[in-house]
Scaffold this active site. Sequence first.
Site, PDB file in Angstrom:
ATOM      1  N   VAL A  80      49.896 -24.654  29.938  1.00  0.00           N
ATOM      2  CA  VAL A  80      50.824 -25.547  29.254  1.00  0.00           C
ATOM      3  C   VAL A  80      51.955 -24.721  28.659  1.00  0.00           C
ATOM      4  O   VAL A  80      51.722 -23.707  28.001  1.00  0.00           O
ATOM      5  CB  VAL A  80      50.109 -26.341  28.140  1.00  0.00           C
ATOM      6  CG1 VAL A  80      51.091 -27.212  27.373  1.00  0.00           C
ATOM      7  CG2 VAL A  80      48.990 -27.181  28.732  1.00  0.00           C
ATOM      8  N   CYS A  81      53.167 -25.177  28.894  1.00  0.00           N
ATOM      9  CA  CYS A  81      54.350 -24.496  28.371  1.00  0.00           C
ATOM     10  C   CYS A  81      55.129 -25.468  27.501  1.00  0.00           C
ATOM     11  O   CYS A  81      55.889 -26.292  28.003  1.00  0.00           O
ATOM     12  CB  CYS A  81      55.228 -23.985  29.515  1.00  0.00           C
ATOM     13  SG  CYS A  81      56.719 -23.155  28.930  1.00  0.00           S
TER      14      CYS A  81
END
Length: 129
Positions: free
Chosen positions: A92-93
């Site tokens: 996840v960014c």
Amino acid sequence: MATAPSSQASLLLQKQLKDLCKHPVDGFSAGLVNEDNIFEWNVTIIGPPDTLYEGGFFNAIMSFPEDYPCNPPIVRFTSEMWHPNVYSDGKVCVSILHPPGDDPNGYELATERWNPVHTCNLVVANCKD
């Protein structure tokens, strides 16, 4: 020589996991991957109603650094997930999961990035959106 995990980080994570269990976040559950390691959580996010993800169950691992809360956890989906903020490897960014301070690339404000006062609940809220 490797250092032992911080007892402060361990105690904080134990408290935050206990709080999540006592006061569950709608559409989210968490537990330890291995009962001997408070630094790695198995989480499940249920797709929110009225979204493309409605009815889905999405599993992820939250890995906390030994210096937590000074630095953010890493969140990686283990379920297949398509989302603009999720890389093909499941990582996840989102800004809240980037280390504190100024963005070396100049895209994010320091206020958008991780801050040691943040908790697991804030991470959960950002990963559910």
